[in-house]
Motif scaffolding. Structure first.
Motif, PDB file in Angstrom:
ATOM      1  N   GLU A   1      28.188 -36.064  -6.143  1.00  0.00           N
ATOM      2  CA  GLU A   1      26.906 -36.624  -6.541  1.00  0.00           C
ATOM      3  C   GLU A   1      25.796 -35.859  -5.841  1.00  0.00           C
ATOM      4  OE1 GLU A   1      26.421 -40.433  -3.706  1.00  0.00           O
ATOM      5  OE2 GLU A   1      27.885 -40.622  -5.299  1.00  0.00           O
ATOM      6  N   PRO A   2      24.659 -35.704  -6.490  1.00  0.00           N
ATOM      7  CA  PRO A   2      23.584 -34.930  -5.877  1.00  0.00           C
ATOM      8  C   PRO A   2      23.060 -35.603  -4.607  1.00  0.00           C
ATOM      9  CG  PRO A   2      22.846 -35.951  -7.925  1.00  0.00           C
ATOM     10  CD  PRO A   2      24.303 -36.208  -7.805  1.00  0.00           C
ATOM     11  N   ASN A   3      22.725 -34.810  -3.644  1.00  0.00           N
ATOM     12  CA  ASN A   3      22.267 -35.299  -2.353  1.00  0.00           C
ATOM     13  C   ASN A   3      20.742 -35.285  -2.327  1.00  0.00           C
ATOM     14  OD1 ASN A   3      22.636 -36.347   0.120  1.00  0.00           O
ATOM     15  ND2 ASN A   3      23.302 -34.462   1.113  1.00  0.00           N
ATOM     16  N   VAL A   4      20.116 -36.097  -3.182  1.00  0.00           N
ATOM     17  CA  VAL A   4      18.665 -36.139  -3.281  1.00  0.00           C
ATOM     18  C   VAL A   4      18.192 -37.572  -3.134  1.00  0.00           C
ATOM     19  CG1 VAL A   4      18.502 -34.104  -4.753  1.00  0.00           C
ATOM     20  CG2 VAL A   4      18.763 -36.318  -5.788  1.00  0.00           C
ATOM     21  N   GLY A   5      16.891 -37.768  -3.014  1.00  0.00           N
ATOM     22  CA  GLY A   5      16.340 -39.094  -2.812  1.00  0.00           C
ATOM     23  C   GLY A   5      15.917 -39.782  -4.087  1.00  0.00           C
ATOM     24  N   HIS A   6      16.416 -39.372  -5.243  1.00  0.00           N
ATOM     25  CA  HIS A   6      16.031 -39.981  -6.511  1.00  0.00           C
ATOM     26  C   HIS A   6      17.111 -40.959  -6.956  1.00  0.00           C
ATOM     27  CE1 HIS A   6      12.839 -37.066  -6.706  1.00  0.00           C
ATOM     28  NE2 HIS A   6      13.716 -36.100  -6.564  1.00  0.00           N
ATOM     29  N   TYR A   7      16.773 -41.793  -7.912  1.00  0.00           N
ATOM     30  CA  TYR A   7      17.701 -42.786  -8.435  1.00  0.00           C
ATOM     31  C   TYR A   7      18.304 -42.295  -9.736  1.00  0.00           C
ATOM     32  CZ  TYR A   7      19.275 -47.024 -10.737  1.00  0.00           C
ATOM     33  OH  TYR A   7      20.010 -47.950 -11.396  1.00  0.00           O
ATOM     34  N   TYR A   8      19.609 -42.170  -9.767  1.00  0.00           N
ATOM     35  CA  TYR A   8      20.337 -41.795 -10.969  1.00  0.00           C
ATOM     36  C   TYR A   8      21.228 -42.967 -11.369  1.00  0.00           C
ATOM     37  CZ  TYR A   8      18.910 -37.035 -10.023  1.00  0.00           C
ATOM     38  OH  TYR A   8      18.185 -35.914  -9.815  1.00  0.00           O
ATOM     39  N   PRO A   9      20.936 -43.648 -12.478  1.00  0.00           N
ATOM     40  CA  PRO A   9      21.747 -44.812 -12.861  1.00  0.00           C
ATOM     41  C   PRO A   9      23.212 -44.474 -13.125  1.00  0.00           C
ATOM     42  CG  PRO A   9      19.714 -44.736 -14.131  1.00  0.00           C
ATOM     43  CD  PRO A   9      19.795 -43.462 -13.363  1.00  0.00           C
ATOM     44  N   THR A  10      23.514 -43.258 -13.527  1.00  0.00           N
ATOM     45  CA  THR A  10      24.902 -42.913 -13.842  1.00  0.00           C
ATOM     46  C   THR A  10      25.779 -42.831 -12.603  1.00  0.00           C
ATOM     47  OG1 THR A  10      24.321 -40.571 -13.773  1.00  0.00           O
ATOM     48  CG2 THR A  10      24.264 -41.661 -15.920  1.00  0.00           C
ATOM     49  N   LEU A  11      25.191 -42.725 -11.416  1.00  0.00           N
ATOM     50  CA  LEU A  11      25.995 -42.632 -10.201  1.00  0.00           C
ATOM     51  C   LEU A  11      26.533 -43.987  -9.768  1.00  0.00           C
ATOM     52  CD1 LEU A  11      23.899 -40.117  -8.102  1.00  0.00           C
ATOM     53  CD2 LEU A  11      25.904 -39.690  -9.477  1.00  0.00           C
ATOM     54  N   GLY A  12      25.955 -45.062 -10.280  1.00  0.00           N
ATOM     55  CA  GLY A  12      26.435 -46.383  -9.916  1.00  0.00           C
ATOM     56  C   GLY A  12      25.832 -46.928  -8.634  1.00  0.00           C
ATOM     57  N   ALA A  13      25.007 -46.177  -7.943  1.00  0.00           N
ATOM     58  CA  ALA A  13      24.387 -46.652  -6.707  1.00  0.00           C
ATOM     59  C   ALA A  13      23.137 -47.445  -7.041  1.00  0.00           C
ATOM     60  CB  ALA A  13      24.042 -45.473  -5.804  1.00  0.00           C
ATOM     61  N   ARG A  14      22.804 -48.416  -6.179  1.00  0.00           N
ATOM     62  CA  ARG A  14      21.606 -49.220  -6.403  1.00  0.00           C
ATOM     63  C   ARG A  14      20.378 -48.434  -5.976  1.00  0.00           C
ATOM     64  NH1 ARG A  14      22.117 -55.407  -5.249  1.00  0.00           N
ATOM     65  NH2 ARG A  14      19.922 -55.001  -5.537  1.00  0.00           N
ATOM     66  N   PRO A  15      19.253 -48.655  -6.636  1.00  0.00           N
ATOM     67  CA  PRO A  15      18.032 -47.961  -6.227  1.00  0.00           C
ATOM     68  C   PRO A  15      17.485 -48.543  -4.927  1.00  0.00           C
ATOM     69  CG  PRO A  15      17.547 -49.513  -7.969  1.00  0.00           C
ATOM     70  CD  PRO A  15      19.043 -49.513  -7.801  1.00  0.00           C
ATOM     71  N   GLY A  16      16.537 -47.824  -4.337  1.00  0.00           N
ATOM     72  CA  GLY A  16      15.896 -48.326  -3.129  1.00  0.00           C
ATOM     73  C   GLY A  16      15.158 -49.619  -3.414  1.00  0.00           C
TER      74      GLY A  16
END
Length: 153
Positions: free
Chosen positions: A72-87
């Motif tokens: 997964e990209p190591n950036v500070g943006h929100y990508y919904p496809t990664l499954g991680a919750r946004p800030g």
């Protein structure tokens, strides 16, 4: 000494790769765009294995000299496809209440419109009238039959 060791490793890898259907050196088509094979950056690396459209079977490729790539990209943006919750929450600083306020902005407004121009008054008779053309009174010019054609009923 290091050069000789690297040369022996390369020759050993090449001979092992040649024994099992050969090897390929991966060169990316565009600089800066990696060639990723099974999560490994294979740009400018040696890849051995059987794969392609003409093969009936598939052998897992072996990559010599590749680097692992982050899944997964190591950036500070929100990508919904990664499954991680946004800030969560705001990332701003509340200014103190007794701070010096900036000068208020000057008022600004803009408007536009459209309308037709007034036409000058036309005289009842033009200054230079056109020539008078008399139309024939008998229904048409000489030699021209203006009657409707007879249809069969």
């Amino acid at each position: 000494m290091r050069f000789a060791t690297a040369l022996l490793i390369l020759i050993g890898a090449a001979s092992a790769a040649a024994a099992s259907e050969g090897f390929e050196i991966v060169i990316p088509q565009r600089p800066g765009v990696p060639v990723v094979i099974n999560g490994i950056d294979a740009s400018y690396a040696v890849v051995e294995g059987q794969s392609g459209l003409g093969r009936g079977n598939y052998m897992q490729p072996t990559i010599y000299g590749g680097r692992p790539v982050d899944p997964e990209p190591n950036v500070g943006h929100y990508y919904p496809t990664l499954g991680a919750r946004p800030g969560y929450g705001r990332m701003e600083i509340e200014p103190p209440a007794n701070r010096k306020l900036p000068k208020p902005a000057e008022s600004f407004s803009r408007s536009w419109g459209a309308q037709s121009q007034m036409q000058p008054a036309e005289p009842a008779v033009p200054m230079e009238p056109p020539a008078v053309i008399l139309a024939p009174r008998d229904g048409g010019a000489a030699g021209y039959d203006n009657s409707s054609p007879a249809y069969r009923r």
